[in-house]
Each structure stands twice: as structure tokens, then as C-alpha cells.
Design an enzyme around this catalytic site. Structure first.
Site, PDB file in Angstrom:
ATOM      1  N   ASP A   1      40.317  42.579  49.702  1.00  0.00           N
ATOM      2  CA  ASP A   1      40.200  43.218  48.392  1.00  0.00           C
ATOM      3  C   ASP A   1      39.276  44.422  48.428  1.00  0.00           C
ATOM      4  OD1 ASP A   1      38.030  41.517  48.839  1.00  0.00           O
ATOM      5  OD2 ASP A   1      38.627  40.101  47.301  1.00  0.00           O
TER       6      ASP A   1
ATOM      7  N   ASN B   1      34.446  30.088  40.198  1.00  0.00           N
ATOM      8  CA  ASN B   1      35.549  29.696  39.319  1.00  0.00           C
ATOM      9  C   ASN B   1      36.803  29.337  40.114  1.00  0.00           C
ATOM     10  OD1 ASN B   1      36.400  32.165  40.243  1.00  0.00           O
ATOM     11  ND2 ASN B   1      36.493  33.168  38.229  1.00  0.00           N
TER      12      ASN B   1
ATOM     13  N   GLU C   1      41.883  35.473  40.247  1.00  0.00           N
ATOM     14  CA  GLU C   1      41.094  34.746  39.262  1.00  0.00           C
ATOM     15  C   GLU C   1      41.949  33.631  38.652  1.00  0.00           C
ATOM     16  OE1 GLU C   1      38.069  35.389  39.356  1.00  0.00           O
ATOM     17  OE2 GLU C   1      37.482  37.397  38.763  1.00  0.00           O
TER      18      GLU C   1
ATOM     19  N   HIS D   1      38.183  31.186  42.510  1.00  0.00           N
ATOM     20  CA  HIS D   1      39.019  32.301  42.970  1.00  0.00           C
ATOM     21  C   HIS D   1      39.004  32.419  44.491  1.00  0.00           C
ATOM     22  CE1 HIS D   1      35.515  35.460  42.528  1.00  0.00           C
ATOM     23  NE2 HIS D   1      35.643  35.148  43.802  1.00  0.00           N
TER      24      HIS D   1
END
Ligand code: F6R
Length: 240
Positions: free
Chosen positions: A67, A136, A143, A138
Site C-alpha cells: 500500500d 480493527n 478496512e 485490517h
């Protein structure tokens, strides 16, 4: 999924780093999928040390990073491009022509996604992929969402990710968008190594390993991968 737990960060770096070194020793033209953040640093230290000792050469490997932030110059100190050169590429003998990043500033996100998918395919696919995990759940910047993604896309980062990563931004506000490899691109890697350390990851690790496969915990998809190793410290494993 194979789950390994170690006591120290050094042991974790050695375990994950050795998996990468072994893949490159078996195939000097291996294609490596790489991540940024705090988690991979000990692994990259191990790889750099193995290269320095002459145990392995990365001269012929190709790399693809997961990313990159949008709206951030590539040369900015917080870009993932800069991170990779500082933490790994400047310490190993990789050919800079063989390192690949998503362009977070590409004017057309779909065209950039297609370019990356084609480049990964042309390289023969990813042989081994490193992953960290967000608090979370990810992976890369996929996400929590209502469905799993396939190829790369432009994502609006969640508040949880912005809070976790904004500590690194002391000059400008952290970008709220990134280009990320999709879940499909990650799942097509032949081998996956996910590393998680620290108490803050314990809940996400528990949901990833023992919850249902659910896009609201994107890492849970790894339960369906045929060759995924999860490497934890005792804090990250504390809710298992
Ligand atoms: C980074 C990436 C992210 C991180 C995750 C954990 O390239 O893809 O998914 O792996 O946010 O970050 P750290 O390691 O900083 O806790």
C-alpha cells in the site's frame, strides 16, 4: 493456519525473516510481497543481516508493496516508499528497478489498480507475502467492510487507522486516503506470513483466528488460505 508464538521481538524477526530468506534461497528470482509499519522491522533486520553475512542475495528478487498513501509526495519521510528504502532496500542488494509500489498520486485509481495487477501477474505472482494486522483487523489497508475486495483500490481510511498511524506525522496531517492491494491480490500469494505483536492486536488476532470468515474482520479471510503462518508474541496471543 499455522500459529507460532515467541517470547521476544528478535525471535519473531528471525522466524519470519528466515521464511523469506528460505524462499529466496530456493528461488533467487522470488517475488516478495512486503508491508510497512512497526511490525515488519525486526523481520527486515533479519533479512538485511542474512544478506550482509552473504547467506542470501536479493539481487534478482522482485518486490511489491502492499500500500501507499494518497496525496503524499513519494519522497516524503512518511511515504511507504521512503520507509522501505530506509528499513530494507538500502540494507540489501535488491535492484531498485525491481521494486514496485502502488502510486498513491495516480490520477486514475482504476488504471493504477489494473497496472499493479498486471505487473504482479507478469512477475509470476507473489511467492511469499508479509502481513501485519490493524487493531480493527485490517490487512494492507483493507478496512472492515461489507464485502471482500479483489484487486487494488483507493480506500478512505477508518478513524481507527488514522489514530494508529497519525503518531508518525509531525509536519502535516496524515492523509485520509491510500491505495491498497485488495484481498484477492493478497490471497493469491503462494505463501503468507502474518506477524502481530502487542496487546493492542490481541482482539484482532482472536477474531481473525477464531471468528467467522467475515469482511468486518478482513484478516479472517486468511483462514481460507492454504499456506498461512501467523507469528505472535505472548501479548498478541493473550486472548487465544
Ligand atoms: C502496512 C499495512 C498495514 C499494517 C498494519 C499494522 O503496509 O499494510 O496493514 O501492517 O496497519 O501496522 P503496524 O505494524 O504499524 O502495527
Amino acid at each position: 493456519m499455522k500459529v507460532l508464538t515467541f517470547k521476544t521481538i528478535e525471535e519473531i524477526g528471525a522466524a519470519a525473516g528466515k521464511m523469506f530468506v528460505d524462499v529466496v534461497k530456493a528461488n533467487d528470482k522470488a517475488v516478495l510481497g512486503l508491508a510497512t509499519g512497526a511490525t515488519p522491522v525486526p523481520t527486515y533486520d533479519y533479512m538485511a543481516q542474512a544478506c550482509r553475512k552473504g547467506e542470501v542475495s536479493f539481487k534478482n528478487v522482485t518486490t511489491f508493496n502492499l500500500d501507499e498513501y494518497c496525496d503524499l509526495p513519494k519522497e516524503h519521510k512518511n511515504s511507504y516508499y521512503t520507509f522501505m528504502f530506509e528499513n530494507l532496500f538500502s540494507k540489501i542488494d535488491v535492484d531498485p528497478a525491481n521494486v514496485n509500489f502502488l502510486n498513491g498520486n495516480a490520477p486514475d485509481a482504476q488504471a493504477e489498480s489494473d497496472r499493479y495487477a498486471e505487473a504482479i501477474e507478469a512477475a509470476g505472482g507473489i511467492d511469499i507475502q508479509f502481513l501485519g494486522i490493524g487493531r480493527n483487523g485490517h490487512i494492507a489497508f483493507n478496512e472492515p467492510a461489507d464485502k471482500f475486495t479483489n484487486n487494488a483500490f483507493k480506500v478512505h481510511l477508518t478513524q481507527s487507522t488514522i489514530e494508529a498511524n497519525s503518531i508518525y506525522f509531525d509536519d502535516i496531517p496524515m492523509p485520509h486516503y491510500a491505495m491498497t492491494m485488495g484481498i484477492g491480490s493478497i490471497m493469491r500469494a503462494k505463501k503468507i506470513v502474518l506477524v502481530a505483536t502487542g496487546k493492542a492486536k490481541a482482539e484482532a488476532v482472536r477474531t481473525m483466528l477464531s471468528g467467522d470468515i467475515d469482511p468486518h474482520c478482513p484478516a479472517s479471510i486468511l483462514q481460507a488460505h492454504p499456506d498461512c503462518t501467523v507469528i505472535l508474541d505472548e501479548d498478541a496471543a493473550s486472548l487465544l
